[in-house]
Design an enzyme around this catalytic site. Sequence first.
Site, short mmCIF file in Angstrom:
data_model
loop_
_atom_site.label_atom_id
_atom_site.label_comp_id
_atom_site.label_asym_id
_atom_site.label_seq_id
_atom_site.Cartn_x
_atom_site.Cartn_y
_atom_site.Cartn_z
N SER A 1 0.82 -1.21 0.00
CA SER A 1 0.00 0.00 0.00
C SER A 1 0.85 1.25 0.00
O SER A 1 1.90 1.32 0.64
CB SER A 1 -0.87 -0.02 1.26
OG SER A 1 -1.47 1.23 1.46
N TYR B 1 -2.42 -0.05 10.23
CA TYR B 1 -2.67 -0.71 8.93
C TYR B 1 -1.44 -0.56 8.04
O TYR B 1 -0.90 -1.54 7.51
CB TYR B 1 -3.91 -0.11 8.25
CG TYR B 1 -3.93 -0.34 6.77
CD1 TYR B 1 -4.14 -1.63 6.26
CD2 TYR B 1 -3.68 0.69 5.86
CE1 TYR B 1 -4.13 -1.86 4.90
CE2 TYR B 1 -3.67 0.47 4.50
CZ TYR B 1 -3.89 -0.80 4.02
OH TYR B 1 -3.86 -1.03 2.67
N LYS C 1 1.52 -3.35 6.62
CA LYS C 1 1.93 -3.60 5.23
C LYS C 1 3.45 -3.43 5.08
O LYS C 1 4.10 -4.19 4.37
CB LYS C 1 1.20 -2.63 4.29
CG LYS C 1 -0.28 -2.93 4.14
CD LYS C 1 -0.50 -4.22 3.37
CE LYS C 1 -1.96 -4.59 3.24
NZ LYS C 1 -2.17 -5.88 2.55
C1 UD1 Z 1 -6.17 3.92 2.91
C2 UD1 Z 1 -4.72 3.80 2.68
C3 UD1 Z 1 -4.50 3.18 1.33
C4 UD1 Z 1 -5.23 1.86 1.24
C5 UD1 Z 1 -6.68 2.06 1.55
C6 UD1 Z 1 -7.35 0.71 1.65
C7 UD1 Z 1 -3.59 5.56 3.92
C8 UD1 Z 1 -3.12 6.97 3.89
N1 UD1 Z 1 -4.13 5.11 2.79
O1 UD1 Z 1 -6.61 4.83 1.96
O2 UD1 Z 1 -3.14 2.93 1.17
O3 UD1 Z 1 -5.11 1.32 -0.05
O4 UD1 Z 1 -6.82 2.70 2.81
O5 UD1 Z 1 -8.58 0.81 2.18
O6 UD1 Z 1 -3.43 4.89 4.89
N2 UD1 Z 1 -12.65 10.22 3.62
C9 UD1 Z 1 -13.62 11.11 3.99
N3 UD1 Z 1 -14.78 10.61 4.50
C10 UD1 Z 1 -15.01 9.28 4.63
C11 UD1 Z 1 -14.00 8.38 4.25
C12 UD1 Z 1 -12.81 8.89 3.76
O7 UD1 Z 1 -13.46 12.32 3.86
O8 UD1 Z 1 -16.09 8.89 5.11
C13 UD1 Z 1 -11.40 10.76 3.06
C14 UD1 Z 1 -10.19 10.30 3.84
O9 UD1 Z 1 -9.91 11.17 4.88
C15 UD1 Z 1 -9.13 10.32 2.73
C16 UD1 Z 1 -9.91 10.01 1.46
O10 UD1 Z 1 -11.27 10.26 1.76
O11 UD1 Z 1 -8.59 11.60 2.61
C17 UD1 Z 1 -9.77 8.58 1.04
O12 UD1 Z 1 -10.08 7.77 2.17
P1 UD1 Z 1 -10.20 6.19 2.06
O13 UD1 Z 1 -11.08 5.83 0.92
O14 UD1 Z 1 -10.56 5.68 3.41
O15 UD1 Z 1 -8.76 5.74 1.67
P2 UD1 Z 1 -7.35 6.11 2.32
O16 UD1 Z 1 -7.46 6.29 3.78
O17 UD1 Z 1 -6.73 7.20 1.53
#
Ligand code: UD1
Length: 341
Positions: free
Chosen positions: A126, A150, A154
Amino acid sequence: MPTTVLVTGGAGFIGSHTCVDLLEHGYEVVVVDNYTNSSPAALDRVQKIAGRPLVGYVADLRDRHALDGVFERHAIDAVIHFAAKKAVGESMEIPIDYYDINLAGTTSLLRSMHAHGVHQIVFSSSCSIYGDAVRVPLTEDDQARPTNPYARSKWICEQILRDACERYPEISAIALRYFNPIGAHPSGQLGEVPTGVPNNVVPYLMQVAVGRLEKLSVFGSDYATPDGTAVRDYIHVLDVVAGHRVAMEHLEDESGMRVFNLGTGVGTSVLQLVSALSVACGKALPYQLADRRPGDVATLVADPQRVERAWGWQATRDLADMCRDAWRFQRLNPAGYLGGI
Ligand code: UD1
């Protein structure tokens, strides 16, 4: 070239799409999944889309006995290892479970592989291992600085693989550090179906779009990014899948450990993503600005050049394709896989 592939976590989001692709490319596919965040219905759909059967086992990777049974029954040539827990926020809540499942699952798998003379593995890593990026885009040589359990799990798995390769020169391992896979199979039959309330942003927004959830909480609006919301490199799941097959087909090129980013090189903020998905589903998806999520970082964007230089692989689908396919799946399957095909 491998002909029989073991896919751990094959019923999950990326795993199920990978199984379709492998079956369509003539591989025999064996899946091990414990269905904690997936369902056997995904495998039914995989086989219908591909028009070919696979063999599925319900087992936890930490169950060495069950795993040995799978290796005894099938002449596995290569393994693609997806099975893991993967929610950043949850990993802050239950870190020990994350280390137990993600690390012990991997070591158990490696022991079983080793005991049965299987030496080829593609590992699902990841971009989160890079942590708070000092500069973007991120290359594979940038320092790993994981910010949550998490991501750390990885990163540790990569070290485990590296040590295993060091000790056993016959092992060939490729870790693919993917950025944020979203989208769905263009058939509309296969997509991302998390159990419970989704942790990831696109599945969450898709449930908002069909009225199952009220609105998205945008986690953080004070990041040092153009609109203050976090920036990610979203990549179509089918591009990630193609990257896995290409990687697997190059396992035999050399032994040892290799690491590649799988990303597009394009950054998208949460608000830009909300807009793009709103366009795809033809309605404004409601959101509210909220506090940052613990463990999150501001910006993660890949430098995807190493994999392109190595194998000519690059992502071919853009954000509009990802949103269109994600929405098609959600529209056709508002209750996930429960409605059957
Ligand atoms: C995380 C991991 C990524 C992994 C993925 C798998 C990190 C930084 N990234 O992705 O490597 O492949 O999980 O699941 O650890 N968000 C909102 N509201 C929500 C959910 C998310 O605003 O309800 C935002 C988060 O803050 C983030 C973006 O959307 O900025 C993407 O979030 P998400 O889809 O959860 O993925 P990551 O956390 O980036």
